[in-house]
Motif scaffolding. Structure first.
Motif, PDB file in Angstrom:
ATOM      1  N   ASN A  70       4.617  40.627 -48.558  1.00  0.00           N
ATOM      2  CA  ASN A  70       5.094  39.419 -47.771  1.00  0.00           C
ATOM      3  C   ASN A  70       5.636  39.860 -46.207  1.00  0.00           C
ATOM      4  O   ASN A  70       6.639  39.228 -45.793  1.00  0.00           O
ATOM      5  N   TYR A  71       4.668  40.561 -45.572  1.00  0.00           N
ATOM      6  CA  TYR A  71       5.395  40.958 -44.156  1.00  0.00           C
ATOM      7  C   TYR A  71       4.772  39.921 -43.277  1.00  0.00           C
ATOM      8  O   TYR A  71       3.700  39.544 -43.286  1.00  0.00           O
ATOM      9  N   ILE A  72       5.711  40.038 -42.065  1.00  0.00           N
ATOM     10  CA  ILE A  72       5.420  39.406 -40.816  1.00  0.00           C
ATOM     11  C   ILE A  72       5.127  40.323 -39.856  1.00  0.00           C
ATOM     12  O   ILE A  72       6.113  41.029 -39.718  1.00  0.00           O
ATOM     13  N   ILE A  73       4.195  40.282 -38.895  1.00  0.00           N
ATOM     14  CA  ILE A  73       3.879  41.426 -38.135  1.00  0.00           C
ATOM     15  C   ILE A  73       4.990  41.179 -36.700  1.00  0.00           C
ATOM     16  O   ILE A  73       5.499  42.037 -36.156  1.00  0.00           O
ATOM     17  N   HIS A  74       4.842  40.078 -36.365  1.00  0.00           N
ATOM     18  CA  HIS A  74       5.540  39.623 -35.026  1.00  0.00           C
ATOM     19  C   HIS A  74       4.995  39.959 -33.576  1.00  0.00           C
ATOM     20  O   HIS A  74       5.296  39.016 -32.711  1.00  0.00           O
ATOM     21  N   ASP A  75       4.244  41.022 -33.586  1.00  0.00           N
ATOM     22  CA  ASP A  75       3.652  41.355 -32.257  1.00  0.00           C
ATOM     23  C   ASP A  75       2.331  41.568 -32.291  1.00  0.00           C
ATOM     24  O   ASP A  75       1.765  42.805 -32.072  1.00  0.00           O
ATOM     25  N   VAL A  76       1.497  40.501 -32.542  1.00  0.00           N
ATOM     26  CA  VAL A  76       0.090  40.621 -32.656  1.00  0.00           C
ATOM     27  C   VAL A  76      -0.492  39.863 -31.200  1.00  0.00           C
ATOM     28  O   VAL A  76      -0.848  39.250 -30.988  1.00  0.00           O
ATOM     29  N   SER A  77      -0.219  41.116 -30.301  1.00  0.00           N
ATOM     30  CA  SER A  77      -0.429  40.836 -28.902  1.00  0.00           C
ATOM     31  C   SER A  77      -1.872  41.783 -28.566  1.00  0.00           C
ATOM     32  O   SER A  77      -1.991  42.738 -29.306  1.00  0.00           O
ATOM     33  N   ASN A 117      11.026  35.121 -44.132  1.00  0.00           N
ATOM     34  CA  ASN A 117      11.997  34.363 -44.122  1.00  0.00           C
ATOM     35  C   ASN A 117      13.354  35.317 -44.410  1.00  0.00           C
ATOM     36  O   ASN A 117      14.605  34.831 -44.507  1.00  0.00           O
ATOM     37  N   GLU A 118      13.224  36.552 -43.913  1.00  0.00           N
ATOM     38  CA  GLU A 118      14.267  37.427 -43.703  1.00  0.00           C
ATOM     39  C   GLU A 118      14.884  36.707 -42.488  1.00  0.00           C
ATOM     40  O   GLU A 118      14.338  36.696 -41.419  1.00  0.00           O
ATOM     41  N   LYS A 119      16.270  36.797 -42.505  1.00  0.00           N
ATOM     42  CA  LYS A 119      17.149  36.406 -41.464  1.00  0.00           C
ATOM     43  C   LYS A 119      17.127  37.234 -40.339  1.00  0.00           C
ATOM     44  O   LYS A 119      17.687  38.382 -40.301  1.00  0.00           O
ATOM     45  N   LEU A 120      16.445  36.652 -39.000  1.00  0.00           N
ATOM     46  CA  LEU A 120      16.639  37.661 -37.827  1.00  0.00           C
ATOM     47  C   LEU A 120      17.522  37.176 -36.882  1.00  0.00           C
ATOM     48  O   LEU A 120      17.683  35.912 -36.681  1.00  0.00           O
ATOM     49  N   THR A 121      18.117  37.966 -36.132  1.00  0.00           N
ATOM     50  CA  THR A 121      19.143  37.626 -35.179  1.00  0.00           C
ATOM     51  C   THR A 121      18.309  37.764 -33.692  1.00  0.00           C
ATOM     52  O   THR A 121      19.049  37.306 -32.656  1.00  0.00           O
ATOM     53  N   THR A 122      17.237  38.144 -33.532  1.00  0.00           N
ATOM     54  CA  THR A 122      16.718  38.659 -32.319  1.00  0.00           C
ATOM     55  C   THR A 122      15.232  38.168 -32.550  1.00  0.00           C
ATOM     56  O   THR A 122      14.481  38.563 -33.501  1.00  0.00           O
ATOM     57  N   ILE A 123      14.475  37.466 -31.686  1.00  0.00           N
ATOM     58  CA  ILE A 123      13.223  37.127 -31.436  1.00  0.00           C
ATOM     59  C   ILE A 123      12.454  38.227 -31.033  1.00  0.00           C
ATOM     60  O   ILE A 123      12.621  38.551 -29.780  1.00  0.00           O
ATOM     61  N   TYR A 124      11.321  38.774 -31.989  1.00  0.00           N
ATOM     62  CA  TYR A 124      10.661  39.622 -31.547  1.00  0.00           C
ATOM     63  C   TYR A 124       9.139  39.328 -30.676  1.00  0.00           C
ATOM     64  O   TYR A 124       8.783  38.233 -31.134  1.00  0.00           O
ATOM     65  N   GLY A 125       8.479  40.190 -30.167  1.00  0.00           N
ATOM     66  CA  GLY A 125       7.311  39.944 -29.798  1.00  0.00           C
ATOM     67  C   GLY A 125       6.929  40.105 -28.206  1.00  0.00           C
ATOM     68  O   GLY A 125       7.815  40.522 -27.618  1.00  0.00           O
ATOM     69  N   THR A 126       5.712  40.139 -27.754  1.00  0.00           N
ATOM     70  CA  THR A 126       5.300  40.626 -26.558  1.00  0.00           C
ATOM     71  C   THR A 126       5.042  39.020 -25.623  1.00  0.00           C
ATOM     72  O   THR A 126       4.891  38.155 -26.191  1.00  0.00           O
ATOM     73  N   ASN A 127       6.015  39.281 -24.569  1.00  0.00           N
ATOM     74  CA  ASN A 127       6.015  38.047 -23.621  1.00  0.00           C
ATOM     75  C   ASN A 127       4.592  37.293 -23.665  1.00  0.00           C
ATOM     76  O   ASN A 127       3.565  37.844 -23.357  1.00  0.00           O
ATOM     77  N   GLY A 128       4.578  36.006 -23.846  1.00  0.00           N
ATOM     78  CA  GLY A 128       3.275  35.210 -23.746  1.00  0.00           C
ATOM     79  C   GLY A 128       2.699  34.981 -25.343  1.00  0.00           C
ATOM     80  O   GLY A 128       1.732  34.305 -25.444  1.00  0.00           O
TER      81      GLY A 128
END
Length: 431
Positions: free
Chosen positions: A305-312, A335-346
């Motif tokens: 049940n993983y989310i990658i977040h940085d598919v750039s 659906n794990e609670k995150l306090t920071t938004i991850y990922g590459t700009n754009g």
């Protein structure tokens, strides 16, 4: 000052039971391990910051309810840290006796690591620090005094049974680069550490080294680059097999002074970033096989049940008509609670707060958009569907990805086939 710690303990119904330690008054409220021996967690403190450690822990433990004991007074803590009760007792302010379930132990340790990541205390010589934490330490030993048990030697060594439960305990610590590794190229350097190419003389091949520096890129929740890289290490270990041959194989992990290093398989090929910027002819080929990239992401989603977040574009390699994903430091559970938004700009929607699969759908829609509009890629402009490119102007799949309106992978793939399609069927080389 002596009364300050006593007041905190009394308010929280923690009472003295011997010369050194105080325990929760209602011990039945807490979850103590029923094992005679196991992984114990120690929280280190000094006479300067003990109040901070204690107050944070008690607030945290209202949710976790882990059985514990705490140093009964400031005077006892002072004497402990002076080594007057034995060298091995130095630093032991709070002792936790957690249930010995492996997943549970690791979640507790990660949570405590983040909770105290801004503090550094006296070392606990009988224990091993968790991910080089300045507060959170681990020992495998006895929970109840028993003269017939000789595992609790308090010598700082961790037995294999504990290393099997907590993988971070397997990392060797070096002060110079291991002799079998020779770095010959720096790929990039950033605030979190470096990425290098190295020659592994034992394996006789090129490997990739990723470095995470302690406390670099720390978030408000206490997560830093070390913890992010540790998450990637755990994923690569779990998923490295022939069914997931589109990610690098895990090789090793180790500490070099205050930095954590991951050694992984080096995958040779061009990144999508390189292709969009420099090889317009190859862009068309990438688009022909683009559906395979969606399938790769779906397969990661289905694994735990993983989310990658940085598919750039910089984290996708295209080689011999195959896609490879690299860099999983931003991985999280759905659906794990995150306090920071991850990922590459754009490639991350800063206005979207939920942690679900649609964040990966959004990123891939942006990759698709820039493959069709490479002239806009260098600008990394906000995605606008009001452009002259007929491939993206009225594309419902693209619009729904941007609006986070898909509910599952199946619906997402179905609409891709319906509104975009692909000239090639699933590549036989991909899986």
């Amino acid at each position: 000052m002596e009364d300050e710690i006593s007041i905190v303990l009394q308010k929280n119904h923690i009472v003295s039971q011997d010369r050194y330690w105080a325990y929760p008054e209602n011990e039945s409220f807490y979850k103590y391990s029923k094992d005679k021996v196991g992984v114990k967690i120690h929280l280190s403190a000094t006479v300067i910051n003990y109040k901070t450690i204690l107050k944070r822990f008690l607030k945290w433990n209202k949710k976790h309810r882990i059985g514990f004991k705490v140093c009964k007074s400031l005077k006892v803590l002072e004497r402990l840290n002076q080594g007057l009760y034995g060298y091995s007792q130095t630093g032991k302010f709070i002792t936790l006796y957690p249930v010995q379930d492996t997943d549970y132990l690791n979640k507790v340790l990660v949570s405590l690591y983040k909770l105290f990541n801004d503090l550094y205390n006296v070392d606990i010589p009988s224990d091993v620090s968790f991910l080089s934490s300045g507060v959170v330490y681990i020992r495998y030993g006895e929970f109840v005094k028993n003269q017939t048990i000789f595992l609790d030697k308090r010598n700082g060594l961790i037995p294999d049974v504990a290393k099997e439960k907590i993988f971070a305990l397997n990392f060797e610590k070096y002060y110079v680069m291991p002799k079998n590794l020779k770095i010959f190229k720096l790929i990039r350097k950033s605030s979190k550490g470096g990425v290098y190419l190295a020659w592994n003389s034992n394996l006789k091949k090129i490997v990739l080294l990723k470095e995470a520096t302690k406390n670099a890129r720390m978030t408000l929740s206490g997560e830093d680059s070390v913890l992010s890289l540790y998450s990637e290490i755990q994923l690569l270990r779990e998923i490295s097999n022939d069914n997931y041959n589109f990610i690098p194989n895990y090789i090793n992990s180790f500490w070099l002074e205050n930095s954590l290093f991951l050694e992984e398989e080096y995958i040779e090929g061009e990144t999508i970033d390189d292709i969009i910027r420099n090889d317009f002819k190859k862009v068309k080929l990438v688009l022909d096989y683009f559906r395979n990239l969606l399938l790769v992401v779906c397969k990661i989603h289905k694994f735990n049940n993983y989310i990658i977040h940085d598919v750039s574009p910089a984290n996708i390699i295209f080689s011999k008509n195959r896609f490879y994903l690299i860099d999983f430091e931003t991985l999280s559970k759905s659906n794990e609670k995150l306090t920071t938004i991850y990922g590459t700009n754009g490639f991350v929607d800063s206005m979207y707060k939920s942690n679900d699969k649609t964040v990966d759908y959004y990123a891939l829609a942006k990759v698709y958009y820039y493959l069709n509009n490479p002239d806009k890629y260098k600008e990394l402009s906000t995605l606008s569907l009001k452009n002259k490119d007929v491939k993206t102007k009225n594309n419902l799949w693209l619009k729904r990805c941007i609006k986070h309106s898909y509910s599952n992978d199946e619906e997402w793939l179905e609409d891709y086939d319906k509104y975009i399609g692909a000239k090639n069927e699933i590549s036989k080389n991909q899986f």
